[in-house]
Design a protein around this motif. Structure first.
Motif, PDB file in Angstrom:
ATOM      1  N   VAL A   4     -12.352  -7.182  -6.908  1.00 52.24           N
ATOM      2  CA  VAL A   4     -12.724  -7.049  -8.311  1.00 52.24           C
ATOM      3  C   VAL A   4     -12.502  -5.585  -8.694  1.00 52.24           C
ATOM      4  O   VAL A   4     -13.046  -4.686  -8.050  1.00 52.24           O
ATOM      5  N   GLU A   5     -11.716  -5.359  -9.747  1.00 53.27           N
ATOM      6  CA  GLU A   5     -11.384  -3.995 -10.178  1.00 53.27           C
ATOM      7  C   GLU A   5     -12.601  -3.322 -10.809  1.00 53.27           C
ATOM      8  O   GLU A   5     -13.508  -3.988 -11.306  1.00 53.27           O
ATOM      9  N   ALA A   6     -12.571  -1.990 -10.825  1.00 54.16           N
ATOM     10  CA  ALA A   6     -13.602  -1.230 -11.534  1.00 54.16           C
ATOM     11  C   ALA A   6     -13.439  -1.507 -13.023  1.00 54.16           C
ATOM     12  O   ALA A   6     -12.338  -1.729 -13.513  1.00 54.16           O
ATOM     13  N   LYS A   7     -14.570  -1.537 -13.746  1.00 52.92           N
ATOM     14  CA  LYS A   7     -14.492  -1.810 -15.175  1.00 52.92           C
ATOM     15  C   LYS A   7     -15.698  -1.219 -15.894  1.00 52.92           C
ATOM     16  O   LYS A   7     -16.700  -0.868 -15.267  1.00 52.92           O
ATOM     17  N   TYR A   8     -15.560  -1.088 -17.198  1.00 48.55           N
ATOM     18  CA  TYR A   8     -16.656  -0.635 -18.045  1.00 48.55           C
ATOM     19  C   TYR A   8     -17.184  -1.827 -18.831  1.00 48.55           C
ATOM     20  O   TYR A   8     -16.413  -2.645 -19.325  1.00 48.55           O
ATOM     21  N   ILE A   9     -18.496  -1.898 -18.945  1.00 50.41           N
ATOM     22  CA  ILE A   9     -19.165  -2.955 -19.690  1.00 50.41           C
ATOM     23  C   ILE A   9     -20.045  -2.274 -20.745  1.00 50.41           C
ATOM     24  O   ILE A   9     -20.768  -1.329 -20.427  1.00 50.41           O
ATOM     25  N   PRO A  10     -20.005  -2.743 -21.995  1.00 54.48           N
ATOM     26  CA  PRO A  10     -20.894  -2.148 -22.999  1.00 54.48           C
ATOM     27  C   PRO A  10     -22.336  -2.579 -22.765  1.00 54.48           C
ATOM     28  O   PRO A  10     -22.606  -3.747 -22.479  1.00 54.48           O
TER      29      PRO A  10
END
Length: 94
Positions: free
Chosen positions: A72-78
């Motif tokens: 699972v790739e790194a990601k930003y979540i609001p």
């Protein structure tokens, strides 16, 4: 409430504005919030709440169907933290 409902409400409450102007205002506000969060900034709307981008690091997950490990790739979540006036209003205290 839908975006179109918000635009209609703004144009009703401000008869000097055309609906097209109210739509431009709403689109500009949303665009600025999106741009700020995309650049890593927090957005604070006093009395409403705070939007912040939260980073989730890359990890090894599991496919629930097959049980197979997947990356699972790194990601930003609001993230949204509600403001006190909104919280009190929702709970009937104001």
């Amino acid at each position: 409430m839908l975006k179109s409902d918000l635009i209609s409400k703004i144009s009703e409450d401000n008869p000097h504005l055309f609906q097209k102007d109210a739509e431009r205002i709403v689109n500009t506000i949303f665009s600025e919030i999106i741009d700020a969060m995309a650049s890593g900034q927090r957005v604070e709307l006093r009395g409403f709440g705070v939007f912040t981008p939260k980073k989730y690091e890359a990890r090894i997950g599991r496919n629930p169907r097959t049980g197979e490990s997947v990356e699972v790739e790194a990601k930003y979540i609001p993230r949204f933290k509600i403001g006190k006036p909104l919280l009190h209003r929702l709970n009937g205290k104001g």
